[in-house]
Write a protein that holds these residues in place. Structure first.
Motif, PDB file in Angstrom:
ATOM      1  N   GLU A 186       1.890  61.600  28.675  1.00 13.78           N
ATOM      2  CA  GLU A 186       2.157  63.028  28.672  1.00 13.78           C
ATOM      3  C   GLU A 186       0.923  63.783  29.173  1.00 13.78           C
ATOM      4  N   GLY A 187       1.142  64.741  30.058  1.00 10.99           N
ATOM      5  CA  GLY A 187       0.050  65.530  30.599  1.00 10.99           C
ATOM      6  C   GLY A 187      -0.598  64.917  31.826  1.00 10.99           C
ATOM      7  N   PHE A 188      -0.196  63.695  32.176  1.00  9.84           N
ATOM      8  CA  PHE A 188      -0.795  63.055  33.346  1.00  9.84           C
ATOM      9  C   PHE A 188       0.045  63.377  34.586  1.00  9.84           C
ATOM     10  N   HIS A 189      -0.426  62.907  35.752  1.00 14.15           N
ATOM     11  CA  HIS A 189       0.210  63.157  37.038  1.00 14.15           C
ATOM     12  C   HIS A 189       0.215  64.646  37.372  1.00 14.15           C
ATOM     13  N   LYS A 190      -0.863  65.332  37.004  1.00 14.86           N
ATOM     14  CA  LYS A 190      -0.960  66.750  37.335  1.00 14.86           C
ATOM     15  C   LYS A 190      -1.714  66.972  38.643  1.00 14.86           C
ATOM     16  N   GLY A 191      -2.305  65.948  39.208  1.00 15.47           N
ATOM     17  CA  GLY A 191      -3.055  66.098  40.444  1.00 15.47           C
ATOM     18  C   GLY A 191      -3.225  64.774  41.154  1.00 15.47           C
ATOM     19  N   TRP A 192      -3.758  64.831  42.354  1.00 11.23           N
ATOM     20  CA  TRP A 192      -4.034  63.631  43.131  1.00 11.23           C
ATOM     21  C   TRP A 192      -5.191  63.895  44.072  1.00 11.23           C
ATOM     22  N   ILE A 193      -5.747  62.810  44.608  1.00 12.06           N
ATOM     23  CA  ILE A 193      -6.928  62.879  45.474  1.00 12.06           C
ATOM     24  C   ILE A 193      -6.633  62.128  46.767  1.00 12.06           C
ATOM     25  N   LEU A 194      -6.893  62.767  47.899  1.00 13.38           N
ATOM     26  CA  LEU A 194      -6.748  62.127  49.207  1.00 13.38           C
ATOM     27  C   LEU A 194      -8.141  61.863  49.775  1.00 13.38           C
ATOM     28  N   TRP A 195      -8.497  60.585  49.866  1.00 13.90           N
ATOM     29  CA  TRP A 195      -9.815  60.187  50.371  1.00 13.90           C
ATOM     30  C   TRP A 195      -9.751  59.888  51.871  1.00 13.90           C
ATOM     31  N   PRO A 196     -10.868  60.028  52.597  1.00 16.10           N
ATOM     32  CA  PRO A 196     -10.914  59.586  54.000  1.00 16.10           C
ATOM     33  C   PRO A 196     -10.856  58.067  54.079  1.00 16.10           C
ATOM     34  N   PRO A 197     -10.607  57.503  55.268  1.00  7.51           N
ATOM     35  CA  PRO A 197     -10.543  56.033  55.395  1.00  7.51           C
ATOM     36  C   PRO A 197     -11.804  55.331  54.900  1.00  7.51           C
ATOM     37  N   ILE A 198     -12.971  55.958  55.114  1.00  4.64           N
ATOM     38  CA  ILE A 198     -14.240  55.396  54.644  1.00  4.64           C
ATOM     39  C   ILE A 198     -14.798  56.371  53.612  1.00  4.64           C
ATOM     40  N   PRO A 199     -14.697  56.047  52.325  1.00  2.00           N
ATOM     41  CA  PRO A 199     -15.091  57.015  51.284  1.00  2.00           C
ATOM     42  C   PRO A 199     -16.595  57.104  51.065  1.00  2.00           C
ATOM     43  N   TYR A 200     -17.366  57.018  52.136  1.00  2.00           N
ATOM     44  CA  TYR A 200     -18.812  57.118  52.032  1.00  2.00           C
ATOM     45  C   TYR A 200     -19.325  57.950  53.194  1.00  2.00           C
ATOM     46  N   LYS A 201     -20.346  58.755  52.942  1.00  2.00           N
ATOM     47  CA  LYS A 201     -21.018  59.475  54.008  1.00  2.00           C
ATOM     48  C   LYS A 201     -22.215  58.650  54.475  1.00  2.00           C
ATOM     49  N   PHE A 202     -22.893  59.131  55.522  1.00  2.00           N
ATOM     50  CA  PHE A 202     -24.001  58.352  56.071  1.00  2.00           C
ATOM     51  C   PHE A 202     -25.174  58.256  55.097  1.00  2.00           C
ATOM     52  N   ASN A 203     -25.279  59.190  54.142  1.00  2.00           N
ATOM     53  CA  ASN A 203     -26.396  59.182  53.201  1.00  2.00           C
ATOM     54  C   ASN A 203     -25.969  58.845  51.777  1.00  2.00           C
ATOM     55  N   THR A 204     -24.765  58.326  51.601  1.00  2.00           N
ATOM     56  CA  THR A 204     -24.271  57.982  50.269  1.00  2.00           C
ATOM     57  C   THR A 204     -24.909  56.679  49.793  1.00  2.00           C
ATOM     58  N   ILE A 205     -25.553  56.741  48.640  1.00  2.00           N
ATOM     59  CA  ILE A 205     -26.131  55.538  48.029  1.00  2.00           C
ATOM     60  C   ILE A 205     -25.042  54.881  47.183  1.00  2.00           C
ATOM     61  N   ASN A 206     -24.682  53.659  47.536  1.00  2.00           N
ATOM     62  CA  ASN A 206     -23.548  52.996  46.902  1.00  2.00           C
ATOM     63  C   ASN A 206     -23.986  52.049  45.793  1.00  2.00           C
ATOM     64  N   ASP A 207     -23.108  51.901  44.829  1.00  2.00           N
ATOM     65  CA  ASP A 207     -23.312  50.939  43.751  1.00  2.00           C
ATOM     66  C   ASP A 207     -22.776  49.578  44.208  1.00  2.00           C
ATOM     67  N   LEU A 208     -23.688  48.638  44.377  1.00  2.00           N
ATOM     68  CA  LEU A 208     -23.311  47.313  44.883  1.00  2.00           C
ATOM     69  C   LEU A 208     -22.986  46.336  43.765  1.00  2.00           C
ATOM     70  N   GLY A 209     -22.904  46.829  42.541  1.00  2.00           N
ATOM     71  CA  GLY A 209     -22.545  45.959  41.424  1.00  2.00           C
ATOM     72  C   GLY A 209     -23.553  44.866  41.149  1.00  2.00           C
ATOM     73  N   GLY A 210     -24.829  45.165  41.324  1.00  2.00           N
ATOM     74  CA  GLY A 210     -25.872  44.185  41.059  1.00  2.00           C
ATOM     75  C   GLY A 210     -26.286  43.382  42.274  1.00  2.00           C
ATOM     76  N   ALA A 211     -25.539  43.486  43.377  1.00  7.19           N
ATOM     77  CA  ALA A 211     -25.903  42.748  44.597  1.00  7.19           C
ATOM     78  C   ALA A 211     -27.112  43.414  45.255  1.00  7.19           C
ATOM     79  N   ALA A 212     -27.870  42.604  45.982  1.00  9.80           N
ATOM     80  CA  ALA A 212     -29.068  43.110  46.645  1.00  9.80           C
ATOM     81  C   ALA A 212     -28.692  43.784  47.959  1.00  9.80           C
ATOM     82  N   ALA A 213     -29.419  44.824  48.293  1.00  9.41           N
ATOM     83  CA  ALA A 213     -29.246  45.501  49.579  1.00  9.41           C
ATOM     84  C   ALA A 213     -30.303  44.978  50.552  1.00  9.41           C
ATOM     85  N   PRO A 214     -29.944  44.799  51.833  1.00  8.16           N
ATOM     86  CA  PRO A 214     -28.628  45.070  52.440  1.00  8.16           C
ATOM     87  C   PRO A 214     -27.607  43.993  52.091  1.00  8.16           C
ATOM     88  N   SER A 215     -26.384  44.452  51.886  1.00  9.30           N
ATOM     89  CA  SER A 215     -25.309  43.531  51.513  1.00  9.30           C
ATOM     90  C   SER A 215     -24.430  43.241  52.720  1.00  9.30           C
TER      91      SER A 215
END
Length: 370
Positions: free
Chosen positions: A114-143
């Motif tokens: 109840e109360g859910f499905h009130k909105g949604w999000i449309l992401w671009p094909p690549i959900p990162y910008k050129f300066n976005t620092i990503n969480d690699l889940g513990g993996a070393a960069a560059p991955s």
């Protein structure tokens, strides 16, 4: 009518060069996509539906409070809590929800609550910008490349594909703008030298000799040490030292053609010098000039890439193919960086060379469409 016929002939000659024609189509597609890089690679959603209202976060600033949160700072759309706020429309539901519910809200797949499905999000094909620092889940960069990062990440965990898209746009735009400005200045200077000759030509030649002997790289380094380098400042410096590339060629063409019979007849009829230079001499000089244009454009892009590679080009905040090549050298084990830097640069330069070869043939009066 004659001009229309001439332009049609030039276009037919260009299309006859199939390599140039298809290179133009491919380059137009790639450059057009890069111009809309914010729609392809962005860490802000393209469209958000929240409580019946549509919002475009990639165009406008929205605080977390605008989505029912507590903070007035810009919403972190990659935060599961913020995504839950948008999808559920309420803070309490997200605070009370277990982790599984928050993750489900992140994906927009909540059902039966109840109360859910009130909105949604449309992401671009690549959900990162050129300066976005990503969480690699513990993996070393560059991955290495994976399903999330199609070309992997660089040494600061930024998405390589996003940086290639933005870097392609900056490199091509920079090269075309600088080449246009240097060509206009160089062609004008060469035309004045060749047409008037005499003392005018002598003075211009001495100025060019002094100007050409100036170590432009040292000047760029010194200026970069005094002021913060920017896109406009670097462009002005390269134009300042690079306008002489076509001057000698245009000067020689005008010196050769200024004593032709039709030019002397135009002078005798009282036609102004500027009209003779623009209408009668410049078209004849354009064939040889366009022959050199690929080298001007490619050389400009190569200069930008080289300066970025050495660290004297655009600021680190800009996406750069040269900076990507520098990372590839520093991380030889990350072969995806070498592949991305080499392939993007080589493809861009080859397409430009093929296109300008077709333009050169199109303006050559000796070539006709078969």
């Amino acid at each position: 009518m004659a001009a229309r016929t001439l332009n049609e002939r030039r276009w037919r000659n260009f299309k006859a060069n199939r390599r140039a024609y298809w290179s133009l189509i491919l380059f137009a597609i790639l450059y057009g996509l890069s111009l809309g890089a914010e729609l392809l690679a962005n860490d802000h959603p393209l469209l958000v539906s929240y409580q019946g209202q549509w919002r475009a976060p990639f165009l406008r600033f929205y605080s977390e409070k605008d989505f029912g949160g507590d903070f007035r700072t810009e919403a972190n759309y990659r935060d599961p809590i913020v995504q839950c706020l948008i999808v559920t429309g309420g803070l309490q539901e997200c605070l009370d929800a277990p982790d599984a519910t928050v993750q489900a809200a992140e994906l927009g797949r909540l059902e039966g609550a109840e109360g859910f499905h009130k909105g949604w999000i449309l992401w671009p094909p690549i959900p990162y910008k050129f300066n976005t620092i990503n969480d690699l889940g513990g993996a070393a960069a560059p991955s290495a490349p994976d399903s999330r990062h199609w070309l992997g990440t660089d040494d600061t965990a930024r998405d390589v594909l996003a940086r290639v898209i933005y870097g392609f746009r900056i490199s091509v735009s920079f090269g075309l703008i600088v080449s246009l400005l240097t060509s206009v200045i160089g062609i004008a200077a060469g035309a004045i030298q060749g047409y008037f000759g005499g003392l005018t030509d002598l003075i211009f030649q001495r100025v060019i000799e002094i100007w050409g002997s100036t170590p432009s790289l040292y000047v760029i380094i010194i200026v970069g040490a005094i002021w913060t380098m920017s896109f406009g400042l670097l462009m002005a410096l390269i134009v300042f030292f690079g306008w002489m590339g076509l001057t000698g060629l245009v000067r020689a063409e005008f010196l050769r053609a200024r004593n032709f019979e039709y030019v002397r007849a135009a002078r005798a009829l009282g036609v102004p010098d500027r009209v003779i230079m623009w209408r009668h001499l410049l078209p004849n000089a354009m064939v040889s000039t366009l022959t050199m244009m690929p080298f001007v454009v490619v050389g400009t892009i190569g200069t930008l890439t080289g300066l970025d590679y050495l660290g004297y080009g655009l600021p680190p905040s800009y996406p750069s193919l040269g900076e990507l090549a520098s990372q590839a050298q520093s991380n030889l084990q990350a072969r995806h960086l070498t592949f991305a830097a080499f392939t993007s640069s080589a493809l861009m330069l080859c397409l430009l060379i093929f296109i300008f070869e077709g333009v050169r043939d199109a303006f050559d009066p000796r070539k006709t469409f078969q």
